[in-house]
Design a protein around this motif. Structure first.
Motif, PDB file in Angstrom:
ATOM      1  N   LEU A  15       0.837  -1.193   0.000  1.00  0.00           N
ATOM      2  CA  LEU A  15       0.000   0.000   0.000  1.00  0.00           C
ATOM      3  C   LEU A  15       0.878   1.253   0.000  1.00  0.00           C
ATOM      4  CD1 LEU A  15      -2.656  -0.980   2.700  1.00  0.00           C
ATOM      5  CD2 LEU A  15      -2.702  -1.434   0.251  1.00  0.00           C
ATOM      6  N   ASP A  16       0.390   2.300  -0.652  1.00  0.00           N
ATOM      7  CA  ASP A  16       1.111   3.564  -0.573  1.00  0.00           C
ATOM      8  C   ASP A  16       0.654   4.350   0.661  1.00  0.00           C
ATOM      9  OD1 ASP A  16      -1.316   4.824  -1.144  1.00  0.00           O
ATOM     10  OD2 ASP A  16      -0.805   5.232  -3.239  1.00  0.00           O
ATOM     11  N   ALA A  17       1.129   5.561   0.810  1.00  0.00           N
ATOM     12  CA  ALA A  17       0.858   6.344   2.012  1.00  0.00           C
ATOM     13  C   ALA A  17      -0.621   6.684   2.177  1.00  0.00           C
ATOM     14  CB  ALA A  17       1.678   7.633   1.986  1.00  0.00           C
ATOM     15  N   THR A  18      -1.381   6.627   1.083  1.00  0.00           N
ATOM     16  CA  THR A  18      -2.811   6.951   1.158  1.00  0.00           C
ATOM     17  C   THR A  18      -3.685   5.719   1.331  1.00  0.00           C
ATOM     18  OG1 THR A  18      -3.161   6.812  -1.240  1.00  0.00           O
ATOM     19  CG2 THR A  18      -2.400   8.923  -0.346  1.00  0.00           C
ATOM     20  N   GLY A  19      -3.061   4.541   1.424  1.00  0.00           N
ATOM     21  CA  GLY A  19      -3.819   3.313   1.582  1.00  0.00           C
ATOM     22  C   GLY A  19      -4.220   2.666   0.283  1.00  0.00           C
ATOM     23  N   MET A  20      -3.666   3.130  -0.833  1.00  0.00           N
ATOM     24  CA  MET A  20      -3.938   2.531  -2.130  1.00  0.00           C
ATOM     25  C   MET A  20      -2.948   1.402  -2.392  1.00  0.00           C
ATOM     26  SD  MET A  20      -6.413   4.422  -3.129  1.00  0.00           S
ATOM     27  CE  MET A  20      -7.104   6.077  -2.971  1.00  0.00           C
ATOM     28  N   LEU A  21      -3.448   0.336  -2.997  1.00  0.00           N
ATOM     29  CA  LEU A  21      -2.565  -0.754  -3.373  1.00  0.00           C
ATOM     30  C   LEU A  21      -1.819  -0.369  -4.643  1.00  0.00           C
ATOM     31  CD1 LEU A  21      -1.737  -3.698  -2.636  1.00  0.00           C
ATOM     32  CD2 LEU A  21      -3.395  -4.439  -4.341  1.00  0.00           C
ATOM     33  N   VAL A  22      -0.500  -0.393  -4.581  1.00  0.00           N
ATOM     34  CA  VAL A  22       0.322  -0.047  -5.741  1.00  0.00           C
ATOM     35  C   VAL A  22       0.302  -1.230  -6.707  1.00  0.00           C
ATOM     36  CG1 VAL A  22       2.614   0.619  -6.527  1.00  0.00           C
ATOM     37  CG2 VAL A  22       1.788   1.385  -4.278  1.00  0.00           C
ATOM     38  N   PRO A  23      -0.181  -1.046  -7.938  1.00  0.00           N
ATOM     39  CA  PRO A  23      -0.326  -2.176  -8.870  1.00  0.00           C
ATOM     40  C   PRO A  23       1.014  -2.607  -9.438  1.00  0.00           C
ATOM     41  CG  PRO A  23      -0.887  -0.138  -9.966  1.00  0.00           C
ATOM     42  CD  PRO A  23      -0.631   0.228  -8.527  1.00  0.00           C
ATOM     43  N   PRO A  24       1.039  -3.749 -10.132  1.00  0.00           N
ATOM     44  CA  PRO A  24       2.276  -4.150 -10.808  1.00  0.00           C
ATOM     45  C   PRO A  24       2.686  -3.098 -11.838  1.00  0.00           C
ATOM     46  CG  PRO A  24       0.689  -5.957 -10.765  1.00  0.00           C
ATOM     47  CD  PRO A  24      -0.043  -4.735 -10.321  1.00  0.00           C
ATOM     48  N   PRO A  25       3.949  -3.011 -12.178  1.00  0.00           N
ATOM     49  CA  PRO A  25       4.387  -2.051 -13.190  1.00  0.00           C
ATOM     50  C   PRO A  25       3.659  -2.277 -14.512  1.00  0.00           C
ATOM     51  CG  PRO A  25       6.271  -3.017 -12.055  1.00  0.00           C
ATOM     52  CD  PRO A  25       5.070  -3.793 -11.615  1.00  0.00           C
ATOM     53  N   ASP A  26       3.256  -1.200 -15.180  1.00  0.00           N
ATOM     54  CA  ASP A  26       2.536  -1.349 -16.438  1.00  0.00           C
ATOM     55  C   ASP A  26       3.481  -1.415 -17.635  1.00  0.00           C
ATOM     56  OD1 ASP A  26       3.395   1.239 -16.651  1.00  0.00           O
ATOM     57  OD2 ASP A  26       1.392   2.142 -16.708  1.00  0.00           O
ATOM     58  N   THR A  27       4.761  -1.559 -17.361  1.00  0.00           N
ATOM     59  CA  THR A  27       5.751  -1.720 -18.425  1.00  0.00           C
ATOM     60  C   THR A  27       5.990  -3.187 -18.752  1.00  0.00           C
ATOM     61  OG1 THR A  27       7.491  -1.649 -16.735  1.00  0.00           O
ATOM     62  CG2 THR A  27       6.953   0.416 -17.870  1.00  0.00           C
ATOM     63  N   ASP A  28       5.383  -4.094 -17.988  1.00  0.00           N
ATOM     64  CA  ASP A  28       5.534  -5.533 -18.209  1.00  0.00           C
ATOM     65  C   ASP A  28       4.137  -6.131 -18.313  1.00  0.00           C
ATOM     66  OD1 ASP A  28       6.024  -8.254 -18.169  1.00  0.00           O
ATOM     67  OD2 ASP A  28       7.579  -8.144 -16.621  1.00  0.00           O
ATOM     68  N   ASN A  29       3.776  -6.640 -19.476  1.00  0.00           N
ATOM     69  CA  ASN A  29       2.437  -7.181 -19.684  1.00  0.00           C
ATOM     70  C   ASN A  29       2.262  -8.593 -19.156  1.00  0.00           C
ATOM     71  OD1 ASN A  29       1.824  -4.792 -20.935  1.00  0.00           O
ATOM     72  ND2 ASN A  29       0.899  -5.744 -22.738  1.00  0.00           N
ATOM     73  N   ASN A  30       3.342  -9.216 -18.730  1.00  0.00           N
ATOM     74  CA  ASN A  30       3.245 -10.583 -18.218  1.00  0.00           C
ATOM     75  C   ASN A  30       3.784 -10.651 -16.793  1.00  0.00           C
ATOM     76  OD1 ASN A  30       2.484 -13.354 -18.688  1.00  0.00           O
ATOM     77  ND2 ASN A  30       4.656 -13.859 -18.706  1.00  0.00           N
ATOM     78  N   LEU A  31       3.119  -9.913 -15.911  1.00  0.00           N
ATOM     79  CA  LEU A  31       3.526  -9.847 -14.510  1.00  0.00           C
ATOM     80  C   LEU A  31       2.282  -9.739 -13.643  1.00  0.00           C
ATOM     81  CD1 LEU A  31       6.031  -9.545 -12.575  1.00  0.00           C
ATOM     82  CD2 LEU A  31       5.690  -7.069 -12.789  1.00  0.00           C
ATOM     83  N   VAL A  32       2.232 -10.543 -12.573  1.00  0.00           N
ATOM     84  CA  VAL A  32       1.122 -10.459 -11.629  1.00  0.00           C
ATOM     85  C   VAL A  32       1.648 -10.020 -10.271  1.00  0.00           C
ATOM     86  CG1 VAL A  32      -0.396 -12.121 -12.747  1.00  0.00           C
ATOM     87  CG2 VAL A  32       1.341 -12.941 -11.156  1.00  0.00           C
ATOM     88  N   GLY A  33       0.749  -9.479  -9.455  1.00  0.00           N
ATOM     89  CA  GLY A  33       1.152  -9.015  -8.142  1.00  0.00           C
ATOM     90  C   GLY A  33       0.390  -9.717  -7.037  1.00  0.00           C
ATOM     91  N   TRP A  34       1.089  -9.995  -5.959  1.00  0.00           N
ATOM     92  CA  TRP A  34       0.473 -10.572  -4.758  1.00  0.00           C
ATOM     93  C   TRP A  34       0.575  -9.548  -3.637  1.00  0.00           C
ATOM     94  CZ3 TRP A  34       4.136 -12.270  -0.753  1.00  0.00           C
ATOM     95  CH2 TRP A  34       3.487 -12.620   0.449  1.00  0.00           C
TER      96      TRP A  34
END
Length: 238
Positions: free
Chosen positions: A108-127
């Protein structure tokens, strides 16, 4: 196929509703292409699969992974189901929809938002590392882009995943945890069921999340979210 169109200087965002029970109230934002394009197919609600959550596969080595034991006298309603010790996820495989992708950890960032996977890689998932790890008792949250500026992404076909499909996650401890898909459902963002998707569970469960529904060009956002619900059924050494 992606349509060509004029891109806005600001990327559009995908908002996922978030949960209070598992990780506190927060919103997930996913940067995607701002050009005009077709949205992915939308899954319709499906019936919950009835496969048992208590079957274990035999490990490939003589020693089983250290899973928590089940109480054979417990009723089906109270039996907690199989679960594994905590370990980060390293690789996701969903053969039925052609997904084979490495993991990155999300926070999470400082505002409580979940930071998503980088959008520069189309074959990446985040946990989401602040919640349960895949296979651990509780609800593991896995997020992926449906598309980015450079084309369709890892969860572009998530809405076509069917009940009974298998999801395998390789973990850092060398265990491959296999989950069975119970259902895949699309929720409107203004009616997202936080507790149903993110609420804590007695057994080891998994939620795979991306965007879905129609694409709102005015809002530069999708109107819904696709969520795949799954539970741990077996594990083995990699």
């Amino acid at each position: 196929m992606r349509k060509q169109g004029g891109a806005d200087s600001n990327t559009r965002t995908l908002r996922w509703a978030a949960a209070s029970a598992l990780i506190g109230v927060f919103l997930i934002y996913n940067s995607v292409d701002a050009s005009s394009q077709s949205s992915p197919a939308v899954a319709t609600p499906t019936a919950t699969a009835t496969a048992s959550a208590s079957a274990y596969e035999e490990p490939e080595t003589a020693e089983e992974p250290p899973a928590e034991s089940l109480d054979p006298t417990a009723t089906p309603e109270s039996r907690p189901g199989p679960a594994l010790p905590r370990s980060p996820a390293t690789h996701l495989d969903i053969p039925s929809i052609g997904v084979s992708a490495p993991f990155t950890e999300l926070s999470l960032d400082a505002t409580g938002m979940l930071v998503p996977p980088p959008d520069t890689d189309n074959n990446l998932v985040g946990w989401y590392r602040g919640g349960a790890s895949p296979g651990e008792r509780g609800n593991a949250v896995v997020a992926g882009h449906v598309d980015t500026k450079i084309g369709p992404a890892v969860f572009y076909t998530l809405s076509s995943l069917k009940p009974g499909g298998k999801v395998s996650i390789t973990r850092e401890d060398g265990i491959i945890a296999t989950f069975l898909v119970d259902r895949v459902q699309t929720f409107k963002k203004n009616a997202f069921p936080d507790q149903e998707v993110y609420g804590d569970t007695a057994d080891a469960q998994l939620r795979l999340i991306t965007c879905g529904g129609a694409y709102d060009h005015a809002a530069r956002d999708y109107t819904a979210n696709v969520v795949a619900f799954a539970h741990l059924t077996s594990f083995r050494w990699a």
